[in-house]
Design a protein around this motif. Structure first.
Motif, short mmCIF file in Angstrom:
data_model
loop_
_atom_site.label_atom_id
_atom_site.label_comp_id
_atom_site.label_asym_id
_atom_site.label_seq_id
_atom_site.Cartn_x
_atom_site.Cartn_y
_atom_site.Cartn_z
N LEU A 184 0.96 2.94 -3.56
CA LEU A 184 1.08 1.64 -2.90
C LEU A 184 0.01 0.67 -3.37
CD1 LEU A 184 2.11 2.61 0.74
CD2 LEU A 184 3.54 1.86 -1.15
N LEU A 185 -1.15 1.17 -3.73
CA LEU A 185 -2.17 0.29 -4.31
C LEU A 185 -1.65 -0.40 -5.57
CD1 LEU A 185 -5.55 2.27 -4.09
CD2 LEU A 185 -4.93 0.20 -2.84
N SER A 186 -0.84 0.32 -6.35
CA SER A 186 -0.30 -0.27 -7.58
C SER A 186 0.86 -1.22 -7.30
CB SER A 186 0.17 0.85 -8.53
OG SER A 186 1.29 1.53 -8.00
N ALA A 187 1.50 -1.08 -6.13
CA ALA A 187 2.65 -1.94 -5.79
C ALA A 187 2.22 -3.23 -5.08
CB ALA A 187 3.63 -1.17 -4.92
N ILE A 188 1.13 -3.19 -4.34
CA ILE A 188 0.72 -4.34 -3.53
C ILE A 188 0.41 -5.59 -4.36
CG2 ILE A 188 -1.18 -5.18 -2.06
CD1 ILE A 188 -0.99 -2.55 -0.52
N PRO A 189 -0.15 -5.49 -5.58
CA PRO A 189 -0.40 -6.72 -6.36
C PRO A 189 0.86 -7.54 -6.64
CG PRO A 189 -1.70 -4.94 -7.25
CD PRO A 189 -0.79 -4.32 -6.23
N HIS A 190 2.04 -6.95 -6.48
CA HIS A 190 3.29 -7.68 -6.71
C HIS A 190 3.78 -8.40 -5.45
CE1 HIS A 190 3.77 -5.87 -10.67
NE2 HIS A 190 3.43 -4.71 -10.12
N LEU A 191 3.07 -8.24 -4.33
CA LEU A 191 3.46 -8.93 -3.10
C LEU A 191 3.06 -10.40 -3.18
CD1 LEU A 191 2.42 -6.30 -0.38
CD2 LEU A 191 4.61 -6.53 -1.57
N ASN A 192 3.71 -11.21 -2.30
CA ASN A 192 3.43 -12.65 -2.27
C ASN A 192 3.62 -13.18 -0.86
OD1 ASN A 192 6.29 -13.19 -1.89
ND2 ASN A 192 6.54 -12.72 -4.07
N ALA A 193 3.70 -14.48 -0.73
CA ALA A 193 3.76 -15.10 0.59
C ALA A 193 5.05 -14.79 1.34
CB ALA A 193 3.59 -16.62 0.47
N ARG A 194 6.10 -14.35 0.63
CA ARG A 194 7.35 -13.99 1.29
C ARG A 194 7.47 -12.48 1.50
NH1 ARG A 194 12.71 -16.05 -0.83
NH2 ARG A 194 13.32 -15.29 1.24
N SER A 195 6.38 -11.79 1.29
CA SER A 195 6.37 -10.34 1.49
C SER A 195 5.80 -10.02 2.87
CB SER A 195 5.52 -9.66 0.42
OG SER A 195 5.94 -10.01 -0.88
N VAL A 196 6.23 -8.88 3.40
CA VAL A 196 5.73 -8.42 4.70
C VAL A 196 5.28 -6.97 4.57
CG1 VAL A 196 6.24 -8.07 7.15
CG2 VAL A 196 7.33 -9.95 5.91
N PHE A 197 4.07 -6.71 5.03
CA PHE A 197 3.53 -5.34 5.07
C PHE A 197 3.57 -4.88 6.52
CE2 PHE A 197 0.29 -2.08 5.37
CZ PHE A 197 0.47 -1.35 4.19
N ILE A 198 4.37 -3.85 6.80
CA ILE A 198 4.50 -3.34 8.16
C ILE A 198 3.63 -2.09 8.28
CG2 ILE A 198 6.04 -2.47 9.96
CD1 ILE A 198 7.51 -4.47 7.13
N ALA A 199 2.53 -2.21 9.00
CA ALA A 199 1.56 -1.12 9.17
C ALA A 199 1.80 -0.42 10.50
CB ALA A 199 0.14 -1.68 9.11
N VAL A 200 2.01 0.88 10.46
CA VAL A 200 2.29 1.65 11.68
C VAL A 200 1.15 2.63 11.90
CG1 VAL A 200 4.00 3.00 12.92
CG2 VAL A 200 4.75 1.51 11.06
N SER A 201 0.47 2.48 13.04
CA SER A 201 -0.65 3.37 13.34
C SER A 201 -0.88 3.40 14.84
CB SER A 201 -1.93 2.90 12.64
OG SER A 201 -3.06 3.64 13.07
N MET A 202 -0.82 4.57 15.43
CA MET A 202 -1.04 4.68 16.87
C MET A 202 -2.45 4.22 17.23
SD MET A 202 -0.96 7.93 19.45
CE MET A 202 -2.74 8.15 19.47
N SER A 203 -3.45 4.76 16.55
CA SER A 203 -4.84 4.44 16.89
C SER A 203 -5.27 3.08 16.36
CB SER A 203 -5.78 5.51 16.33
OG SER A 203 -5.82 5.44 14.91
N GLY A 204 -4.67 2.66 15.25
CA GLY A 204 -5.10 1.42 14.60
C GLY A 204 -6.42 1.57 13.88
N LYS A 205 -6.87 2.81 13.67
CA LYS A 205 -8.18 3.07 13.04
C LYS A 205 -8.06 3.84 11.73
CE LYS A 205 -10.27 3.36 17.65
NZ LYS A 205 -10.90 4.26 18.64
N THR A 206 -6.85 4.20 11.32
CA THR A 206 -6.66 5.02 10.12
C THR A 206 -7.08 4.23 8.89
OG1 THR A 206 -4.81 6.11 11.21
CG2 THR A 206 -5.02 6.41 8.82
N LYS A 207 -8.03 4.77 8.12
CA LYS A 207 -8.65 4.02 7.02
C LYS A 207 -7.63 3.61 5.95
CE LYS A 207 -12.69 4.04 3.99
NZ LYS A 207 -12.01 3.45 2.84
#
Length: 282
Positions: free
Chosen positions: A169-192
């Motif tokens: 995913l580190l290699s894929a994220i540079p291709h994101l832009n202003a019309r991209s959405v990253f959906i982060a799922v984490s119960m604790s919200g602390k996962t590094k």
């Protein structure tokens, strides 16, 4: 009894009569209150609506919304200790455990509307409807909800990415832009890993939507849009059960909401895929 219900019980005899009626109703029916409005609660208690606000302030809580959130947190953590290690102290039969799992999952889903902010949810639907690329990420139990979101939104024709490999995913994220959405799922919200990828996606201009517990975690503070789940499990547990149900419920609601907006444009593709499934059955 939860700490909030205990506080109400301790204050009960010191409250004015009208407020005492509210307290008595809550003590008898705590599971009903999170889905009520002030009007609902006042009607069921036989008092005026303004009395509900006074009652909340009398027990040290500033608003009815804050009261409901505290009540949900207390009820769910009291009733849903199914996945902590104390379960080893109880000699439940397999069918007893089945019934408990069904109960805690149902209760977790019913608690979710009290933690989810309507405006945040509507913002998330609007952003998703206008996005061109979606990236879903979660680890551990939250990875199941991320995978489900990837599966469902791919069916809607989005360019979606989901992978367990952090470096991929580190290699894929540079291709994101202003019309991209990253959906982060984490119960604790602390996962590094979740936090690092969320920050990287945000730096590339993507909108970060967090599906995370209502506690103000690092992810809660980093995200552009926060879809809060109720606190139904402790971090230290034998597995994700009710917390996963709350995450999946939010994913399902997002999917159906976007389908309602875009469905006419993709219905032919749905039928085409269905026809192929039927044709290729073995």
């Amino acid at each position: 009894m939860s700490s909030l219900l205990l506080r109400i019980e301790q204050h009960l005899n010191r409250l004015p009569e009208a407020e005492r009626k509210i307290g008595e109703f809550i003590l008898k029916n705590p599971e009903l209150v999170p889905n009520m409005t002030t009007k609902d609660l006042s009607k069921n208690s036989g008092v005026g609506e303004s009395t509900v606000i006074r009652f909340c302030k009398s027990i040290g809580i500033g608003s009815f919304k804050s009261f409901k959130l505290e009540l949900v947190k207390d009820i769910t953590l009291t009733d849903m200790n199914l996945t902590d290690f104390n379960i080893l102290n109880k000699k439940d039969e397999p069918y007893d455990l089945f019934q408990k799992v069904a109960y805690v999952n149902k209760a977790a889903i019913e608690a979710t509307p009290s933690s989810l902010d309507r405006k945040e949810f509507e913002k998330a639907v609007d952003v998703l409807a206008n996005a061109d690329t979606l990236m879903f990420y979660g680890v551990g139990g939250s990875a199941i909800a991320a995978l489900d979101g990837y599966y469902k939104f791919t069916k809607l024709g989005y360019r979606c990415t989901n992978h367990h490999d952090f470096h991929f995913l580190l290699s894929a994220i540079p291709h994101l832009n202003a019309r991209s959405v990253f959906i982060a799922v984490s119960m604790s919200g602390k996962t590094k890993d979740v936090l690092d990828l969320s920050r990287f996606a945000k730096a590339k201009g993507a909108t970060v939507i967090a599906i995370t517990n209502i506690d103000k975690s690092p992810l809660y503070k980093e995200a552009d849009i926060i879809l809060c789940t109720p606190k139904v499990e402790h971090d230290y547990r034998i597995g994700s059960i009710p917390s996963r149900m709350t995450q999946l419920t939010i994913i399902d609601a997002l999917y159906l909401s976007v389908f309602h907006l875009k469905g006419e444009n993709v219905i032919n593709q749905y039928h085409e895929a269905r026809d192929e499934v039927v044709r290729l059955r073995r």
